[in-house]
Scaffold this active site. Structure first.
Site, short mmCIF file in Angstrom:
data_model
loop_
_atom_site.label_atom_id
_atom_site.label_comp_id
_atom_site.label_asym_id
_atom_site.label_seq_id
_atom_site.Cartn_x
_atom_site.Cartn_y
_atom_site.Cartn_z
N HIS A 1 -15.21 11.97 1.28
CA HIS A 1 -15.71 10.60 1.35
C HIS A 1 -17.14 10.49 0.83
O HIS A 1 -17.83 9.51 1.11
CB HIS A 1 -15.66 10.10 2.79
CG HIS A 1 -14.34 10.27 3.46
ND1 HIS A 1 -13.19 9.72 2.95
CD2 HIS A 1 -13.97 10.94 4.58
CE1 HIS A 1 -12.17 10.04 3.74
NE2 HIS A 1 -12.62 10.78 4.73
N HIS B 1 -8.19 7.68 3.75
CA HIS B 1 -7.45 8.92 3.52
C HIS B 1 -6.20 8.67 2.69
O HIS B 1 -5.33 9.52 2.60
CB HIS B 1 -7.05 9.55 4.85
CG HIS B 1 -8.19 9.82 5.77
ND1 HIS B 1 -8.55 8.98 6.79
CD2 HIS B 1 -9.08 10.84 5.79
CE1 HIS B 1 -9.60 9.47 7.41
NE2 HIS B 1 -9.95 10.59 6.82
#
Length: 330
Positions: A56, A218
């Site tokens: 991320h 995700h």
């Protein structure tokens, strides 16, 4: 799979080696995969720790530095860091005034940070925890009980980091964090899937003429899949669910975030579509961010975060910060 890697199993370790070489203002413990400030903050100040699965970036390691995080714990790609590593980070940055854990609402993160807080308490370290659950797309997902924690995490880390830097005590910092969580919402979409290096193929199949509305960070499924639409329509589908869930009229901090694979020219175009929709609803954009701040590897797409902001939040937003992923101020 085309990626700038060596062995897929070594991606995180080798990335952290690059972080250490690129940023001497940071300290990287390669054994625990914890990033801390090379020069700790003053004794007697609250420390702020966050972390989670990697992939991320710049969240979370890019936000370690003056005015934001004291430590970030890096799990493997899309995998929560273990409790002992979170505890190691907590112990490393405690300055005697307690530690705030910022945790995105994913089951593994919540459980592991909770256990780490218990271990830290056994060593006499006071830990407070705030759970970020700003995603309005779905109530529950593959990874959570309740809403997912997504883009608001970036704004929270900035604002709470500023409060801790100026010397607010742990109770005040926690109250501020909980207030921010209550006043911020996010919504995201994807044009492509992401590809986890260890998997070697896209997480899900998304045809060229389709888009996914309401995805998580995700690559989790969103609300629905539909034909690809113009940016103006995508903007509407991001704004409306947020406004339906949040009384956002008045001053706000707004972030138009890229998921990792969309160029800035498209992100600024999307911001241009979002602004009039928000303004029509009475949202006064007092501060903004446009760019890649919380990503999902190479996913193309974007997310929108809206945080209602009073004078205190705007003051904390303007406080100096010096981190690799977010720099402004003196």
């Amino acid at each position: 799979m085309k990626k700038l890697i060596n062995n897929p199993a070594d991606v995180l370790a080798e990335s952290l080696r690059g972080v250490a070489l690129a940023h001497p203002e940071l300290s990287v413990d390669h054994e625990t995969q914890v990033i801390t400030r090379a020069t700790p903050k003053a004794q007697g100040k609250v420390a702020v720790v966050s972390g989670g699965g990697s992939g991320h970036e710049p969240l979370h390691g890019g936000y370690v530095g003056v005015g934001m995080l004291d430590a970030a714990v890096a799990g493997e790609v899309f995998t929560s860091p273990t409790p002992d590593r979170v505890q190691a980070a907590t112990k490393a940055v405690d300055r005697g005034a307690g530690v705030l854990h910022i945790v995105k609402n994913y089951t593994g993160d919540v459980l592991n940070f909770e256990m780490a807080a218990e271990l830290a308490a056994m060593e006499g370290i006071e830990v407070a925890t705030v759970i970020v659950d700003d995603d309005v797309a779905v109530q529950d997902s593959l990874y959570t009980a309740g809403r997912r924690g997504v883009g608001l995490t970036v704004l929270l880390e900035k604002l709470v980091g500023a409060a801790a830097e100026e010397g607010q005590d742990l109770a005040s910092v926690l109250e501020l964090a909980q207030r921010i969580v209550g006043q911020g919402r996010s919504m995201g979409m994807a044009l492509t899937s992401c590809t986890v290096p260890a998997a070697g193929k896209p997480t899900f199949d998304l045809p060229d003429d389709q888009m996914e509305i309401g995805i998580g960070i995700h690559g989790e499924p969103g609300r629905h899949r539909e034909p690809l639409a113009p940016a103006s329509e995508i903007a509407r589908q991001l704004v409306e669910p947020i406004l339906a869930d949040l009384d956002a009229a008045g001053p706000a901090i707004v972030m138009l975030n890229g998921m990792g694979g969309s160029p800035l020219i498209e992100l600024y175009l999307m911001y241009g579509e979002v602004v009039p929709l928000l303004e029509k609803a009475g949202v006064q954009i007092a501060r903004n961010l446009v760019g890649n701040y919380i990503t999902s590897l190479d996913m193309a797409g974007c997310s929108l975060t809206v945080l209602t902001a009073d004078d205190e939040l705007l003051r904390l937003w303007d406080a100096p910060v010096n981190t690799p992923g977010l720099r402004w101020g003196a």
